[in-house]
Design an enzyme around this catalytic site. Structure first.
Site, PDB file in Angstrom:
ATOM      1  N   ARG B 292     -56.862  11.557 -38.649  1.00  0.00           N
ATOM      2  CA  ARG B 292     -57.663  11.735 -37.433  1.00  0.00           C
ATOM      3  C   ARG B 292     -59.147  11.823 -37.765  1.00  0.00           C
ATOM      4  NH1 ARG B 292     -53.658  15.431 -33.531  1.00  0.00           N
ATOM      5  NH2 ARG B 292     -52.401  13.622 -32.957  1.00  0.00           N
ATOM      6  N   TYR B 429     -55.319   5.102 -31.077  1.00  0.00           N
ATOM      7  CA  TYR B 429     -54.371   5.387 -32.170  1.00  0.00           C
ATOM      8  C   TYR B 429     -54.666   6.696 -32.887  1.00  0.00           C
ATOM      9  CZ  TYR B 429     -57.218   2.558 -35.652  1.00  0.00           C
ATOM     10  OH  TYR B 429     -58.158   2.027 -36.460  1.00  0.00           O
ATOM     11  N   GLU B 430     -53.685   7.169 -33.637  1.00  0.00           N
ATOM     12  CA  GLU B 430     -53.721   8.519 -34.238  1.00  0.00           C
ATOM     13  C   GLU B 430     -53.888   9.610 -33.186  1.00  0.00           C
ATOM     14  OE1 GLU B 430     -52.866   9.141 -37.183  1.00  0.00           O
ATOM     15  OE2 GLU B 430     -53.007   7.149 -38.035  1.00  0.00           O
ATOM     16  N   GLY B 431     -53.328   9.383 -32.018  1.00  0.00           N
ATOM     17  CA  GLY B 431     -53.451  10.350 -30.923  1.00  0.00           C
ATOM     18  C   GLY B 431     -54.615   9.975 -30.026  1.00  0.00           C
ATOM     19  N   GLN B 436     -56.100  14.539 -28.449  1.00  0.00           N
ATOM     20  CA  GLN B 436     -57.068  15.332 -29.221  1.00  0.00           C
ATOM     21  C   GLN B 436     -57.557  16.510 -28.378  1.00  0.00           C
ATOM     22  OE1 GLN B 436     -57.329  14.368 -32.335  1.00  0.00           O
ATOM     23  NE2 GLN B 436     -56.154  12.533 -31.795  1.00  0.00           N
TER      24      GLN B 436
END
Lengths: 586, 586
Positions: B292, B429-431, B436
């Protein structure tokens, strides 16, 4: 790919409650028109949009256009759709009866155009440009030119284009180099134009190019530009010396050919002067002001399309898990709902401003003397806001549309990314956001000493008083009061400080334009709440729809109108830190 | 296509003045590292980035990747570039010496990664994912797994992937269905994973997949997910039952293959359990928290690249005309300069936050007891802000990058549109940004009763006191004071009202995250101004560079930090109007 359905209830609400449409028709020369007729028109246009144009939207994106030996080949299926569009009479909706038009108000044309642009932005650019050509010839062409070209443009038998930009002349039209040399009853045009939307295609028998060029004796700069009609095929049926020599490979609107047009490769394209020599730029502005509101409308249209697609996904996509293992759709998540509400409330505000502005054009044309001037002033004030603010908001809304899709938003087959890409042109063409903002601070504020803006702010103040008097909308009243004060402060700052700081107007312009955009949206969403409340109290209309309007009005006040505070803070910072950095330190 | 040059002066300034790099090295176990060494590393990395990776950026975009009989074929030229990258030792920069690494601080790896991501985002994703695989195995794998896999991942001889998402399990990993069945010393994995970045390619001899799956006895939900190593080629050289079955057609990062991975089509892919059963999600978070911050860094990188391209265009593009007919570049226009200043000052703030956060990871790892916990708390607090805020800002900055290009920005050959498209994945992506933001309001604020945030706000307060004491930065002091108060109010509101309104946290989360992003940026840009002023007064360093820092700090305070006011207003509106609309009225 997503379906599209025209939000006719909101469009009718705006026309009835905010535009006062039937009164407009009665008072301004459209005795045959009324809301009932418009409702029937929406039905038909909505069908064509949903069933014929919308399904071609992704085809245009994926297949694009090509340059062949016979010229530009448009996307498969577009020609059939165009013929259906044309045969149903849609190109002639607002044109004068003298040339075969249906003489409907501009605001009706605008409301219907929302449908075409939502359904298929690339396709709809073609009739939009034709409309601009009609306006120019109608207002500035000789009777002979009107006779020769207007009726077939109005019928849609032919299409039109606007040829302004050259490689070295973008926002700075003073640099136009294309030449026009007198040759008997016509002129020979030589030069290259770029970014010509729908500059060539095979859908119609002829294409009428409106071209900016310089006569041999032309003065330097913008005062030496003249406007010419250059048809693809000449009256005797022969091919004119004007053609598309290449197509741009673009980020979006792939279904709309963006042409490099070459005039005069074989000695000179035959062209006919529109109006007087050296007045081309002014004539082009007739077309551009119309086109600017049209591009603002495209911002609304693509926002609406993106919203509909995201909404469908949010209702379908199961991602939350209940304790019993069953799943629920992502629309249940507050942040997804927040994004949908931003999209919905902003889109409603955009629609309100687009239609209210379009109606001012009708009121200006249909009035006389001082009244006409007052409406015309309002049209001119609102035009850069409609173009600038609606298209900037469209970026945010199509962004949220893809965001709601999560990972699927980044996958082209989903279709949401196309709206995001297509929307990106809107803050660029027909004058960038920066150009709109300069127009607003300069010609639309400073030139009239802020009087036209003061009159708008006064009207907003009346809406605020009505909100306060009703006592039922404390949230909207508080936000509108603060935002109105922000607008007044921004106006006063510009008027007070421009003389001492020549760079001020250009430095604050975009934030100034955005501030007035949000404020206008808040003004109209507040009016909408007052009207909806009155209807509810009178037990008139669908209470679910009217209560939804109260909710979107409140949400807009809380989430969008509050942005003016930060915009004013930036405006108050002025030009100093914008200009302070030496060029070599960038 | 644009050139790329690493802004090493700003990176060194941040490391020296804001990170206190040499002190970090001395106190936290990196005795061999210092700023001089980093400067030499920047030189080498900058060259590789500019000369080898950056020229392949557009090749990756236009040529993309393909699925062939032997698997995924990466873009031509990428394999050679990868081998050069690998042979120069870049993959091993921050890995432990025990596995062949160079044991440099994480903050150095981060600063160098900025270069790879700026030069070629698609390419750089491959080593970034490998880095994540290294972290997971290093922290959670058995000695046997470390022995078998780590040194060849560290050397870059092999690459790694993260396999989380499934068609029905995106943000909601509780829904993972991929199965793992015990089979002797290993497991047989069966299932499909989607959105697998660099899931296959021909650049290396092997690819190590880290895969989330469920054991037969797994509890329901996220507590039943285990983590497995599934190599493309098994230790005996045979091909494992894991392959890419299709590639996504995406909006951007075309040079990075996004794979649908199928495990177990022929009976089951052989996998090895990492750590304990059912703890896979926690392990994956080790990797994800790292990733992240890495994706946040990508936001900085693409912003920097977009800025450099727009700046070059603004200096080259002649569009204004002087009275004598000569022309000047568009960088002379205040609004163009405003956009460049937004890009530059935001990018500097992003770099400061990315590196300060990355250094906190080093301080957490290199400390003991309470100090380690304090730094770890800060890392965890800043991670969602780095990911969320930097990637959201990257959208605005790449948007402005295309806007400065006018019509050329919409033309793909210009290259600016690629940055805009590539950037679009970063908030997904990656949350997603929403994920977040939920992390920030929930685990990072409410769970610790806002204590970690209070400690950050206290530190910001100290910077404010220093600004006020210096008396030289009234603009920054005023903006930081207001913004700090906004941050305090937002925190208090969340703490006070979450108990009575379960939807509050999710409703305000994204605006809350953005508010603290701008505030952190303002905090660090204020520190930068104080440091630059001290250096100027000490006649140390390049005065032009230091004065530029004073200007960007002021501009940031005026144009970006002021945004927190409107964000707080939206936060204060709470959840009511977000949730008020019945679903059928959307």
């Amino acid at each position: 790919m997503s379906d599209y359905k025209h939000p006719y209830r909101d469009a009718l609400f705006v026309l009835n409650e905010l535009v006062d449409f039937d009164k407009l028709c009665a008072e301004h020369g459209f005795a045959d028109a009324n809301l009932e007729l418009v409702s029937a028109i929406f039905d038909e246009a909505g069908k064509l949009g949903s069933e014929v144009l919308a399904p071609l939207n992704r085809v245009g994106d994926t297949q694009g256009v090509s340059l062949t030996e016979k010229g530009v080949q448009e996307t498969a299926g577009f020609a059939e759709a165009y013929h259906q569009f044309q045969e149903s009479g849609w190109p002639s909706l607002t044109a004068p009866e003298a040339f075969g038009g249906q003489n409907l108000p501009n605001v009706v044309g605008t409301a219907v155009n929302e449908i075409w642009h939502s359904a298929n932005l690339s396709f709809a650019l073609c009739p939009m440009l034709t409309q601009g050509a009609i306006e120019s010839i109608l207002h500035h062409g000789s009777d002979a030119l009107k006779e020769a070209y207007l009726s077939r443009l109005v019928s849609g038998e032919w299409t039109g284009t606007m040829n302004l930009t050259e490689p070295d002349a973008g926002s700075d039209l003073a640099a136009v180099k294309t030449r026009a040399v007198p040759n008997g009853d016509h002129y020979l045009i030589t030069g290259q134009k770029i970014f010509i939307t729908w500059g060539d295609h095979q859908m119609t028998d002829n294409i009428i190019h409106l071209v900016l060029a310089r006569l041999p004796d032309a003065p330097f700069g913008v005062k030496g530009i003249s406007l010419f009609i250059v048809p693809k095929f000449l009256p005797d049926g022969s091919r004119n010396d004007a053609q598309c020599v290449s197509l741009e490979h673009k980020l979006g609107i792939h279904g709309s050919p963006t042409c490099v047009m070459s005039f005069g490769d074989k000695g000179g394209a035959i062209g006919y002067l529109v109006g007087e020599a050296h007045k081309g730029l002014a004539y082009m502005f007739t077309m551009m002001n119309h086109a600017r509101q049209g591009v603002g409308l495209q911002g609304l249209s693509i926002a609406e399309r993106s919203y509909q697609q995201a909404l469908q996904y949010a209702k379908d996509r199961l991602q939350g898990t209940n304790k019993d293992g069953s799943r629920y759709p992502i629309i249940k998540f507050p942040d997804i709902r927040r994004m949908l509400m931003v999209m919905k409330s902003a889109t409603e505000a955009m629609r309100a401003l687009a239609l209210v502005s379009a109606a001012e054009i009708d009121r200006a044309h249909g009035s006389e003397g001082e009244a006409a001037q007052t409406h015309q002033n309002r049209v001119e004030l609102l035009t850069p806001i409609v173009k600038g603010w609606l298209t900037e908001l469209a970026q945010e809304i199509t962004y949220l549309g893809t965001q709601i899709h999560g990972g699927m938003g980044f996958i082209e087959e989903t279709g949401s990314a196309q709206h995001y890409r297509d929307a990106r042109i809107l803050t660029i063409y027909e004058g960038t956001t920066g150009i709109q903002a300069l127009d607003l601070v300069g010609r639309k504020t400073l030139v009239n000493k802020g009087e036209h803006l003061a009159s708008l702010l006064e009207e907003i103040g009346q809406t605020l008083s009505a909100l306060e008097a009703s006592g039922q909308f404390p949230v909207q009243a508080k936000a509108l009061r603060a935002s109105l004060a922000d607008g007044q402060a921004a106006r006063q700052l510009l008027l007070d400080k421009s003389a001492e700081d020549a760079a001020l107007a250009g430095s604050i312009s975009v934030n100034y334009m955005m501030l007035f955009g949000y404020l206008c949206g808040g003004w109209l969403m507040s009016q909408a709440a007052l009207k909806a409340q009155a209807l509810l109290e009178a037990n008139s209309g669908d209470p679910a729809f009217l209560n939804a309007k109260l909710t979107t009005s409140r949400f807009y006040a809380e989430h969008l109108l509050t942005r003016t505070g930060s915009l004013l803070a930036v405006i108050q910072a002025g030009s100093a830190s914008i200009l302070a950095l030496p060029e070599d330190q960038f």
